[in-house]
Design a protein around this motif. Structure first.
Motif, PDB file in Angstrom:
ATOM      1  N   ARG A  82       0.418  -2.267  -6.727  1.00  0.00           N
ATOM      2  CA  ARG A  82      -0.424  -1.931  -5.572  1.00  0.00           C
ATOM      3  C   ARG A  82      -1.908  -2.095  -5.868  1.00  0.00           C
ATOM      4  O   ARG A  82      -2.699  -2.434  -4.973  1.00  0.00           O
ATOM      5  CB  ARG A  82      -0.149  -0.472  -5.172  1.00  0.00           C
ATOM      6  CG  ARG A  82      -0.987   0.037  -4.024  1.00  0.00           C
ATOM      7  CD  ARG A  82      -0.767   1.527  -3.780  1.00  0.00           C
ATOM      8  NE  ARG A  82      -1.635   2.365  -4.605  1.00  0.00           N
ATOM      9  CZ  ARG A  82      -1.241   3.050  -5.665  1.00  0.00           C
ATOM     10  NH1 ARG A  82       0.010   3.015  -6.074  1.00  0.00           N
ATOM     11  NH2 ARG A  82      -2.092   3.784  -6.351  1.00  0.00           N
ATOM     12  N   TRP A  83      -2.293  -1.836  -7.104  1.00  0.00           N
ATOM     13  CA  TRP A  83      -3.710  -1.667  -7.419  1.00  0.00           C
ATOM     14  C   TRP A  83      -4.615  -2.823  -6.969  1.00  0.00           C
ATOM     15  O   TRP A  83      -5.665  -2.575  -6.359  1.00  0.00           O
ATOM     16  CB  TRP A  83      -3.881  -1.435  -8.926  1.00  0.00           C
ATOM     17  CG  TRP A  83      -3.214  -0.187  -9.432  1.00  0.00           C
ATOM     18  CD1 TRP A  83      -2.741   0.865  -8.690  1.00  0.00           C
ATOM     19  CD2 TRP A  83      -2.913   0.134 -10.798  1.00  0.00           C
ATOM     20  NE1 TRP A  83      -2.168   1.822  -9.502  1.00  0.00           N
ATOM     21  CE2 TRP A  83      -2.263   1.406 -10.794  1.00  0.00           C
ATOM     22  CE3 TRP A  83      -3.131  -0.510 -12.017  1.00  0.00           C
ATOM     23  CZ2 TRP A  83      -1.841   2.018 -11.971  1.00  0.00           C
ATOM     24  CZ3 TRP A  83      -2.698   0.104 -13.187  1.00  0.00           C
ATOM     25  CH2 TRP A  83      -2.073   1.356 -13.162  1.00  0.00           C
ATOM     26  N   PRO A  84      -4.278  -4.102  -7.220  1.00  0.00           N
ATOM     27  CA  PRO A  84      -5.204  -5.172  -6.810  1.00  0.00           C
ATOM     28  C   PRO A  84      -5.368  -5.315  -5.301  1.00  0.00           C
ATOM     29  O   PRO A  84      -6.335  -5.927  -4.837  1.00  0.00           O
ATOM     30  CB  PRO A  84      -4.561  -6.433  -7.411  1.00  0.00           C
ATOM     31  CG  PRO A  84      -3.652  -5.946  -8.481  1.00  0.00           C
ATOM     32  CD  PRO A  84      -3.136  -4.634  -7.983  1.00  0.00           C
ATOM     33  N   SER A  85      -4.415  -4.773  -4.524  1.00  0.00           N
ATOM     34  CA  SER A  85      -4.452  -4.934  -3.064  1.00  0.00           C
ATOM     35  C   SER A  85      -4.758  -3.640  -2.329  1.00  0.00           C
ATOM     36  O   SER A  85      -4.707  -3.602  -1.105  1.00  0.00           O
ATOM     37  CB  SER A  85      -3.094  -5.475  -2.574  1.00  0.00           C
ATOM     38  OG  SER A  85      -2.765  -6.684  -3.214  1.00  0.00           O
ATOM     39  N   ASP A  86      -5.080  -2.582  -3.070  1.00  0.00           N
ATOM     40  CA  ASP A  86      -5.308  -1.273  -2.458  1.00  0.00           C
ATOM     41  C   ASP A  86      -6.805  -1.049  -2.286  1.00  0.00           C
ATOM     42  O   ASP A  86      -7.525  -0.840  -3.263  1.00  0.00           O
ATOM     43  CB  ASP A  86      -4.697  -0.181  -3.348  1.00  0.00           C
ATOM     44  CG  ASP A  86      -4.741   1.211  -2.697  1.00  0.00           C
ATOM     45  OD1 ASP A  86      -5.416   1.351  -1.661  1.00  0.00           O
ATOM     46  OD2 ASP A  86      -4.113   2.126  -3.243  1.00  0.00           O
ATOM     47  N   TYR A  87      -7.262  -1.097  -1.047  1.00  0.00           N
ATOM     48  CA  TYR A  87      -8.684  -0.886  -0.749  1.00  0.00           C
ATOM     49  C   TYR A  87      -8.941   0.502  -0.162  1.00  0.00           C
ATOM     50  O   TYR A  87     -10.013   0.760   0.387  1.00  0.00           O
ATOM     51  CB  TYR A  87      -9.177  -1.969   0.219  1.00  0.00           C
ATOM     52  CG  TYR A  87      -8.938  -3.363  -0.283  1.00  0.00           C
ATOM     53  CD1 TYR A  87      -9.657  -3.871  -1.373  1.00  0.00           C
ATOM     54  CD2 TYR A  87      -7.966  -4.174   0.297  1.00  0.00           C
ATOM     55  CE1 TYR A  87      -9.415  -5.145  -1.853  1.00  0.00           C
ATOM     56  CE2 TYR A  87      -7.724  -5.454  -0.182  1.00  0.00           C
ATOM     57  CZ  TYR A  87      -8.451  -5.935  -1.253  1.00  0.00           C
ATOM     58  OH  TYR A  87      -8.221  -7.198  -1.746  1.00  0.00           O
ATOM     59  N   GLY A  88      -7.931   1.361  -0.265  1.00  0.00           N
ATOM     60  CA  GLY A  88      -8.089   2.705   0.274  1.00  0.00           C
ATOM     61  C   GLY A  88      -8.147   2.740   1.784  1.00  0.00           C
ATOM     62  O   GLY A  88      -8.608   3.727   2.365  1.00  0.00           O
ATOM     63  N   SER A  89      -7.683   1.685   2.427  1.00  0.00           N
ATOM     64  CA  SER A  89      -7.800   1.594   3.883  1.00  0.00           C
ATOM     65  C   SER A  89      -6.444   1.358   4.553  1.00  0.00           C
ATOM     66  O   SER A  89      -6.388   0.976   5.712  1.00  0.00           O
ATOM     67  CB  SER A  89      -8.748   0.458   4.263  1.00  0.00           C
ATOM     68  OG  SER A  89      -8.289  -0.782   3.747  1.00  0.00           O
ATOM     69  N   GLY A  90      -5.365   1.573   3.814  1.00  0.00           N
ATOM     70  CA  GLY A  90      -4.042   1.259   4.340  1.00  0.00           C
ATOM     71  C   GLY A  90      -3.414   2.374   5.137  1.00  0.00           C
ATOM     72  O   GLY A  90      -2.276   2.248   5.589  1.00  0.00           O
ATOM     73  N   ASN A 121       0.821  -1.214   0.000  1.00  0.00           N
ATOM     74  CA  ASN A 121       0.000   0.000   0.000  1.00  0.00           C
ATOM     75  C   ASN A 121       0.853   1.261   0.000  1.00  0.00           C
ATOM     76  O   ASN A 121       0.433   2.302  -0.519  1.00  0.00           O
ATOM     77  CB  ASN A 121      -0.960  -0.006   1.195  1.00  0.00           C
ATOM     78  CG  ASN A 121      -2.241  -0.748   0.886  1.00  0.00           C
ATOM     79  OD1 ASN A 121      -3.187  -0.189   0.343  1.00  0.00           O
ATOM     80  ND2 ASN A 121      -2.269  -2.042   1.203  1.00  0.00           N
TER      81      ASN A 121
END
Length: 441
Positions: free
Chosen positions: A153-161, A146
């Motif tokens: 990063r994109w597939p694992s980035d949920y905006g919560s890191g 993140n």
């Protein structure tokens, strides 16, 4: 006829960062210095240093012997116990860091180093948010990916890191309409300052930077940029973390890339070249201020193999070899006298080369399909037939370079020979003709 190693790999090994069904990996059977051999007996110049970690080359006998000697004495021990290999490795590594970074927390690799550096910064400041730059790579674990600023990063980035991004200086593709390095520096620092202000300085625990972005493009920062980041961090009580996982231990012609700028971060992450990749090892070098946070308060983190004796013995031997054989100085010489001039000469001959960047044994060719528009030869986040053809041509002539999107990274071992540099540049010269065919006119 395929080998048993290849068949078992395809039957059972799950490879990183890859769609599994289409893989066709080389089977490497041996390596020495700057050369590796496959199972058909073909030899290749390793101009990738694998993943930019064999800084002293493959199979250095002194390091191999040190690992063997350690294995015969003490293969492993739990991290709560002191042992000679770990103590000496920490002493040597701290001695290479700026003044007052005295303690080392050992990990198994770069991603874990970033994970723990961020955790330390958050606990030290009592804040959660971490700022990092676009066009960066910091690892594949949850926090590290993140913090990363490239498409992995994109597939694992949920905006919560708890992370936010900013643009770093990169004059060739300036986000600030700059025309000089000085303009790029000043405008990039102004942008970072505004980002901190708008994110809320009291919420920002750390700014994480690769001292020189590696996988993202080998972009040395302009003079004064890192000092400017240090000033912003000091102004707001933000921890400055410099990621030296790829640039450390001779890669840029100094022990650490931060030596070029004389800046003192609060935390330094390292891995890769510290053992030349012979045994996995990473870590965080910790300032006295952050050490004091955990002097009487337990640090809530650890690893089963923190400071593993085999890895630490490899680190001690690697640092000794680099000193005895002046490999850091050799890296600087290779960059200044061989790779730099040689790659710039390629750029003069090949219209597909938009820019050459680098230091020491750490260089990138930015490949374009149009010199005027700087249109990349492959899209951000992907490849292209032209890039695939260039890489195939390199491999067919016996060269293993490192490629990422529209770039070829030229990152041989720091002690690469003059003859191997010349041979590698000649192969690149031929392969780049395939890229020239994509450039109009």
């Amino acid at each position: 006829m395929t080998s048993r190693s290849y068949e078992l790999d395809r039957a059972h090994v799950f490879h990183s960062w890859s769609a599994q069904a289409g893989l066709d990996p080389l089977v490497i059977t041996k390596a020495l210095g700057s050369t590796v051999w496959d199972d058909a007996g073909n030899r290749y110049l390793d101009f990738a240093s694998q993943l930019v970690f064999t800084n002293i080359g493959h199979q250095h006998p002194h390091v191999v012997a040190a690992i063997q000697e350690q294995a015969a004495t003490l293969c492993t021990i739990a991290p709560q116990h002191a042992n000679a290999a770990r103590s000496e490795a920490a002493h040597l590594i701290a001695g290479l860091a700026p003044e007052a970074l005295d303690h080392v927390f050992f990990t198994n690799g770069g991603a874990e180093s970033v994970e723990h550096a961020v955790r330390m910064a958050r606990l030290h400041t009592g804040r959660i948010k971490v700022l990092s730059r676009y066009r960066s790579y910091h690892g594949g674990t949850a926090t590290a990916v993140n913090v990363t600023g490239d498409p992995r990063r994109w597939p694992s980035d949920y905006g919560s890191g708890g992370t936010a991004k900013f643009f770093g200086p990169f004059l060739y593709r300036s986000e600030f309409d700059a025309t000089t390095e000085d303009e790029e520096c000043r405008r990039a620092l102004r942008h970072l300052r505004r980002t901190v202000e708008l994110e809320g300085p009291a919420t920002v625990a750390a700014i994480v930077l690769e001292t020189i972005p590696g996988t993202a493009g080998i972009m040395p920062p302009p003079p004064g940029y890192l000092a400017g980041v240090r000033e912003i961090c000091d102004e707001h009580g933000i921890v400055m973390i410099l990621d030296e996982v790829m640039t450390g231990f001779g890669r840029t012609g100094t022990w650490l890339a931060l030596d070029h700028d004389g800046v003192r971060p609060d935390l330094i992450t390292f891995a890769k070249g510290v053992t030349s990749g012979y045994v996995p090892l990473g870590g965080v070098v910790i300032s006295r201020e952050i050490y004091q946070t955990f002097a009487h308060r337990p640090y809530p983190g650890g690893l089963t193999y923190s400071g593993h004796p085999l890895a630490c013995a490899a680190a001690v031997a690697t640092i000794q070899v680099m000193r005895d054989e002046r490999i850091v100085e050799r890296s600087a010489q290779v960059g200044g006298e061989l790779l730099g001039p040689g790659l710039r000469a390629l750029a003069e001959r090949h219209p597909c080369v938009g820019e050459v960047r680098g230091l020491g044994t750490f260089w990138a060719l930015e490949l374009v399909s149009d010199q005027a528009t700087k249109a990349p030869l492959a899209p951000y986040g992907g490849s292209s037939p032209a890039m695939d053809a260039i890489m195939a041509a390199c491999r067919s002539e016996g060269l293993l370079p490192f490629a990422n999107f529209n770039r070829i990274h030229v990152v041989p071992p720091c002690n690469v020979s003059d003859a191997d540099v010349a041979a590698g540049l000649e192969i690149l010269d031929h392969a780049l003709e395939l890229g020239d065919a994509e450039v109009p006119g």
